[in-house]
Enzyme design. Structure first.
Site, PDB file in Angstrom:
ATOM      1  N   ASN A   9      79.876  76.351 -65.896  1.00  0.00           N
ATOM      2  CA  ASN A   9      81.320  76.109 -65.814  1.00  0.00           C
ATOM      3  C   ASN A   9      81.966  76.720 -67.044  1.00  0.00           C
ATOM      4  O   ASN A   9      81.916  76.155 -68.139  1.00  0.00           O
ATOM      5  CB  ASN A   9      81.597  74.608 -65.746  1.00  0.00           C
ATOM      6  CG  ASN A   9      83.091  74.305 -65.733  1.00  0.00           C
ATOM      7  OD1 ASN A   9      83.908  75.180 -65.457  1.00  0.00           O
ATOM      8  ND2 ASN A   9      83.446  73.068 -66.019  1.00  0.00           N
ATOM      9  N   LYS A  11      85.089  77.140 -67.636  1.00  0.00           N
ATOM     10  CA  LYS A  11      86.388  76.540 -67.965  1.00  0.00           C
ATOM     11  C   LYS A  11      87.400  77.667 -68.254  1.00  0.00           C
ATOM     12  O   LYS A  11      87.386  78.689 -67.574  1.00  0.00           O
ATOM     13  CB  LYS A  11      86.245  75.556 -69.120  1.00  0.00           C
ATOM     14  CG  LYS A  11      85.171  74.488 -68.851  1.00  0.00           C
ATOM     15  CD  LYS A  11      85.107  73.442 -69.914  1.00  0.00           C
ATOM     16  CE  LYS A  11      84.026  72.417 -69.581  1.00  0.00           C
ATOM     17  NZ  LYS A  11      83.980  71.320 -70.579  1.00  0.00           N
ATOM     18  N   HIS A  94      86.253  67.239 -61.988  1.00  0.00           N
ATOM     19  CA  HIS A  94      85.771  67.294 -63.366  1.00  0.00           C
ATOM     20  C   HIS A  94      86.615  66.367 -64.234  1.00  0.00           C
ATOM     21  O   HIS A  94      87.804  66.188 -64.005  1.00  0.00           O
ATOM     22  CB  HIS A  94      85.841  68.735 -63.886  1.00  0.00           C
ATOM     23  CG  HIS A  94      85.134  68.958 -65.182  1.00  0.00           C
ATOM     24  ND1 HIS A  94      85.674  68.590 -66.394  1.00  0.00           N
ATOM     25  CD2 HIS A  94      83.908  69.491 -65.456  1.00  0.00           C
ATOM     26  CE1 HIS A  94      84.821  68.894 -67.356  1.00  0.00           C
ATOM     27  NE2 HIS A  94      83.741  69.442 -66.818  1.00  0.00           N
ATOM     28  N   GLU A  96      87.974  66.689 -66.988  1.00  0.00           N
ATOM     29  CA  GLU A  96      89.175  67.302 -67.545  1.00  0.00           C
ATOM     30  C   GLU A  96      90.291  67.364 -66.517  1.00  0.00           C
ATOM     31  O   GLU A  96      91.472  67.203 -66.859  1.00  0.00           O
ATOM     32  CB  GLU A  96      88.831  68.699 -68.071  1.00  0.00           C
ATOM     33  CG  GLU A  96      87.914  68.648 -69.285  1.00  0.00           C
ATOM     34  CD  GLU A  96      87.138  69.919 -69.544  1.00  0.00           C
ATOM     35  OE1 GLU A  96      86.354  69.929 -70.501  1.00  0.00           O
ATOM     36  OE2 GLU A  96      87.310  70.904 -68.777  1.00  0.00           O
ATOM     37  N   GLU A 163      78.639  63.317 -65.410  1.00  0.00           N
ATOM     38  CA  GLU A 163      79.075  63.820 -66.703  1.00  0.00           C
ATOM     39  C   GLU A 163      79.701  62.676 -67.501  1.00  0.00           C
ATOM     40  O   GLU A 163      80.859  62.340 -67.295  1.00  0.00           O
ATOM     41  CB  GLU A 163      80.074  64.972 -66.531  1.00  0.00           C
ATOM     42  CG  GLU A 163      81.140  64.760 -65.466  1.00  0.00           C
ATOM     43  CD  GLU A 163      82.345  65.677 -65.653  1.00  0.00           C
ATOM     44  OE1 GLU A 163      82.213  66.707 -66.315  1.00  0.00           O
ATOM     45  OE2 GLU A 163      83.426  65.323 -65.166  1.00  0.00           O
ATOM     46  N   GLY A 169      81.614  68.334 -74.549  1.00  0.00           N
ATOM     47  CA  GLY A 169      82.244  69.090 -75.619  1.00  0.00           C
ATOM     48  C   GLY A 169      82.222  68.398 -76.967  1.00  0.00           C
ATOM     49  O   GLY A 169      82.864  68.851 -77.911  1.00  0.00           O
ATOM     50  N   SER A 208      76.969  68.205 -72.498  1.00  0.00           N
ATOM     51  CA  SER A 208      76.439  68.920 -73.665  1.00  0.00           C
ATOM     52  C   SER A 208      74.966  69.293 -73.501  1.00  0.00           C
ATOM     53  O   SER A 208      74.149  69.081 -74.401  1.00  0.00           O
ATOM     54  CB  SER A 208      76.646  68.095 -74.945  1.00  0.00           C
ATOM     55  OG  SER A 208      78.020  67.943 -75.233  1.00  0.00           O
TER      56      SER A 208
END
Length: 248
Positions: A9, A11, A94, A96, A163, A169, A208
């Site tokens: 991914n 992003k 996701h 985010e 996740e 991140g 991560s």
């Protein structure tokens, strides 16, 4: 045995030069018989990626799709459009998208429906925040995400990615035991909803994952690969992660 799956991914990162570098690298690396690899660059690069990666056997995926099939929705991209340009997968829900763009479980359910209608395999992301983990709400939070998003889903055309939001991140990673515990809980949930799919569905870890922890994570019984963020932008590191998946 479930095939191991590794999804990159990117992003809001990457460019044509990185696509060319990675495609050239993987053109000379034979991993496709042991592990499925998917690259999800920004949408503007998907057509270029389709051409560059075609000789490698690596598949393509979108990072998102609309819950609408067509219409006056400026800036949106439909699942059928992604499929039309060569995508096989699409990431949905996701953390985010949930946190920054306020996507609800109900909206995500609509995207799952559109993805499967458009002949894509949706990669549903679920996970808890640090506050939810510390409050011992992990199971209830993830169960609600699953129940709502997959209410009308075809479990035979689906990937689930766990996740933990606190590990995305941040450099933090759930221990292999923590990740396995949640993955098993998800598989047990699937077993109740679609018993025939529970042992076939791929459940990925996305928090991560790096070259130095991939092997330990992937060796857990219910972890079938990874949804890779930052490390997927480094060709050598992403290759090492794919090789770790190959060695399972």
């Amino acid at each position: 045995m479930r095939q191991t799956l590794v999804i990159a991914n990117w992003k809001l990162n990457g460019n044509t030069a990185l696509l060319k570098t990675m495609a050239e690298h993987f053109h000379h690396v034979d991993i496709q018989e042991q592990v499925d690899v998917v690259i999800c660059p920004p949408a503007v690069y998907l057509k270029t990626a389709a051409v560059l990666f075609e000789p490698t056997g690596i598949k393509l995926g979108g990072q998102n799709c609309s819950e609408h099939g067509s219409g006056a929705f400026t800036g949106e991209i439909s699942a059928e459009m992604l499929s039309d340009i060569g995508c096989s997968y699409v990431i949905i829900g996701h953390s985010e998208r949930r946190a920054i763009f306020a996507e609800s479980n109900e909206m995500i359910a609509g995207k799952i429906k559109q993805a499967q209608k458009g002949k894509l395999c949706p990669v549903l992301c679920v996970g808890e925040t640090l506050a939810e983990r510390e409050a011992n709400d992990v199971e209830s939070v993830i169960r609600e995400q699953l129940e709502t998003a997959l209410v009308d889903a075809d479990f035979d055309n689906l990937v689930i990615a766990y996740e933990p939001v606190w590990a995305i991140g941040t450099g933090k990673t759930a221990t292999p035991e923590q990740a396995q515990e949640v993955h098993k809980m998800i598989r047990d949930w699937v077993a109740k909803k679609a018993p025939e799919s529970a042992q076939k569905i791929q459940i990925l870890y996305g928090g991560s994952v790096k070259a130095d922890n991939a092997s330990t994570l992937f060796h857990q019984a219910d972890i079938d690969g990874g949804l890779i963020g930052g490390a997927s932008l480094d060709t050598e590191q992403f290759d090492a992660i794919c090789k770790a998946a190959k060695d399972i």
